[in-house]
Design a protein around this motif. Structure first.
Motif, PDB file in Angstrom:
ATOM      1  N   ALA A  84       0.839  -1.461  -0.186  1.00  0.00           N
ATOM      2  CA  ALA A  84      -0.370   0.008   0.045  1.00  0.00           C
ATOM      3  C   ALA A  84       0.923   1.192  -0.409  1.00  0.00           C
ATOM      4  O   ALA A  84       0.781   2.353  -0.766  1.00  0.00           O
ATOM      5  N   PRO A  85       1.765   1.680   0.870  1.00  0.00           N
ATOM      6  CA  PRO A  85       2.591   2.703   0.595  1.00  0.00           C
ATOM      7  C   PRO A  85       3.245   2.994  -0.798  1.00  0.00           C
ATOM      8  O   PRO A  85       3.637   4.164  -1.362  1.00  0.00           O
ATOM      9  N   MET A 140      10.404   5.629  13.332  1.00  0.00           N
ATOM     10  CA  MET A 140      11.084   5.041  12.021  1.00  0.00           C
ATOM     11  C   MET A 140      10.662   5.917  10.975  1.00  0.00           C
ATOM     12  O   MET A 140      11.187   6.532  10.278  1.00  0.00           O
ATOM     13  N   ALA A 141       9.098   6.605  10.873  1.00  0.00           N
ATOM     14  CA  ALA A 141       9.105   7.572   9.455  1.00  0.00           C
ATOM     15  C   ALA A 141       9.372   8.889  10.052  1.00  0.00           C
ATOM     16  O   ALA A 141      10.172   9.963   8.655  1.00  0.00           O
ATOM     17  N   LEU A 161      13.276   9.412 -12.359  1.00  0.00           N
ATOM     18  CA  LEU A 161      14.153   8.809 -11.736  1.00  0.00           C
ATOM     19  C   LEU A 161      13.025   8.956 -10.037  1.00  0.00           C
ATOM     20  O   LEU A 161      13.841   9.651  -9.292  1.00  0.00           O
ATOM     21  N   ILE A 162      12.497   7.126  -9.912  1.00  0.00           N
ATOM     22  CA  ILE A 162      12.152   7.080  -8.769  1.00  0.00           C
ATOM     23  C   ILE A 162      13.126   5.739  -8.155  1.00  0.00           C
ATOM     24  O   ILE A 162      12.756   4.758  -8.917  1.00  0.00           O
ATOM     25  N   PRO A 163      13.872   6.090  -7.110  1.00  0.00           N
ATOM     26  CA  PRO A 163      14.640   5.444  -6.699  1.00  0.00           C
ATOM     27  C   PRO A 163      13.979   4.459  -5.349  1.00  0.00           C
ATOM     28  O   PRO A 163      13.195   5.390  -4.429  1.00  0.00           O
ATOM     29  N   VAL A 164      13.858   3.194  -4.977  1.00  0.00           N
ATOM     30  CA  VAL A 164      13.296   2.271  -4.072  1.00  0.00           C
ATOM     31  C   VAL A 164      14.371   1.455  -3.434  1.00  0.00           C
ATOM     32  O   VAL A 164      15.651   1.881  -3.423  1.00  0.00           O
ATOM     33  N   ALA A 197      10.712  -1.581   4.336  1.00  0.00           N
ATOM     34  CA  ALA A 197      11.961  -0.410   3.932  1.00  0.00           C
ATOM     35  C   ALA A 197      10.876   0.715   2.813  1.00  0.00           C
ATOM     36  O   ALA A 197      11.530   1.812   2.223  1.00  0.00           O
ATOM     37  N   GLY A 198       9.779   0.349   2.787  1.00  0.00           N
ATOM     38  CA  GLY A 198       9.245   1.803   1.981  1.00  0.00           C
ATOM     39  C   GLY A 198       8.752   2.721   3.025  1.00  0.00           C
ATOM     40  O   GLY A 198       8.929   3.862   2.138  1.00  0.00           O
TER      41      GLY A 198
END
Lengths: 193, 170
Positions: free
Chosen positions: A50-51, A122-123, B50-53, A80-81
């Motif tokens: 979802a994020p 965390m955020a 560019l979208i880094p993940v 990690a999101g």
């Protein structure tokens, strides 16, 4: 703790034209109260994403608010999101995390260590512009206006107590729901062009 | 000799030209060593964001959100990332009929067909298992296959992979 249905009602009251991405137990409550299902992106599958879906929407629709209705258990599976959103830093994204003391998403099975995770902290450290927490309905209702006005990304952790009887997932399929949102956005885009 | 070697690789300019030709709005990617040169060129391209993940599974979900919102993204990951992203490819690309071009670095690729790298040995089998068609791009001469992939993904509303079987040239 706040009844999860009341959280959904408060968000619905303030959403205006926002797109809402909801998942897991949050989705079960959300679709019962939402008055704009044509702007609701449901995740009945790949619920931990979802994020990330919200992030994509926030970039494609920078003129709108994007609200992500997430749960503690689903966010835990993809922490990690938070870092990804913090790095990209979309100003139009608000990320609600329903912290469910009854572990609804696992039918009551406790998730080891879940209660120790500080999503708010965390955020902040991941780069969210603002993070806050509510465990009283009155404070949430008072705080909602400011939450919806702040530049994001904003994370809002809410301690919830689920409804006595668990609501079902929406009847519409995920694919048809997403197609409806795409169509609705395309129509609105043509209408304003 | 030097010219021959120079010509037998894929240059970032060729790939970026294909992305521009197909009106790509966003490249969702996990930064890695193989795509460094491409990164620099994409950063200079004003029409592409560019979208880094952090993890490859996120690329599919971010791309899905972009697509629902009306944008035209691609994802750029290594084949190892395809394995990591498997559930999102299933649930968000295939099940939602998302037309998505996945640019996939083919780690372990060799024309000799012998590789000790399991990432190279498994990737085509995995794509076959999911029914995802793919095109191999090794040099600038192959770059037009990227447009074929775009056309196919749009026509069939499905993900299509482009396997990049070489490191990028400068």
């Amino acid at each position: 703790m706040i009844p999860s249905r009341e959280v959904a009602r408060a968000i619905n009251y303030h959403r205006e034209e926002a797109l809402v991405v909801s998942t897991s137990a949050a989705l079960r409550e959300w679709h019962q109260v939402s008055e704009r299902r044509d702007l609701d992106v449901d995740l009945t599958d790949c619920m931990d994403r979802a994020p990330a879906v919200g992030l994509g929407l926030s970039l494609a629709q920078p003129g709108r608010r994007i609200l992500v209705l997430d749960c503690d258990a689903t966010l835990r599976t993809d922490l990690a999101g938070l870092a990804t959103i913090g790095e990209v830093a979309p100003e139009n994204l608000v990320h609600f995390v329903l912290e469910d003391a009854d572990h609804t998403s696992t039918d009551g099975t406790p998730i080891p260590g879940l209660n120790r995770i500080d999503f708010e902290g965390m955020a902040r450290s991941a780069g969210y512009a603002h993070a806050c927490r509510f465990d009283k309905l009155e404070e949430l209702l008072i705080g909602m206006e400011e939450i919806m006005r702040r530049p994001g990304p904003v994370l809002v952790a809410v301690k919830v107590i689920p409804e006595a009887e668990q609501s079902p997932f929406p009847g519409r399929s995920m694919a048809s729901g997403w197609a409806e949102v795409r169509s609705s956005l395309a129509e609105q885009s043509h209408g304003t062009a | 000799m030097t010219t021959e070697v120079y010509d037998s690789i894929l240059h970032p300019a060729s790939l970026v030209a294909e992305l521009k030709k197909n009106n790509v709005s966003h490249v969702v990617w996990l930064p890695d060593s193989e795509t460094n040169f491409l990164y620099n060129m994409m950063m200079e391209e004003p029409t592409i964001d560019l979208i880094p993940v952090c993890r490859e599974g996120e690329t599919m979900a971010v791309a899905a959100g972009l697509w629902v919102g009306g944008a035209n993204p691609v994802v750029l990951i290594q084949n190892t990332g395809v394995f990591e992203a498997g559930d999102s490819i299933r649930g968000l690309c295939l099940d939602l009929n998302q037309p998505l071009v996945m640019l996939v670095g083919y780690r372990g690729w060799t024309r000799r067909g012998l590789t000790p790298d399991s990432a190279g040995r498994f990737i085509e089998h995995i794509l076959h298992a999911w029914g995802i068609n793919y095109y191999l791009v090794e040099t600038d001469d192959d770059a037009d296959r990227i447009s074929i992939a775009f056309d196919e993904s749009q026509r069939l509303n499905r993900p299509v992979a482009v396997l990049i079987g070489t490191e990028f040239g400068a």
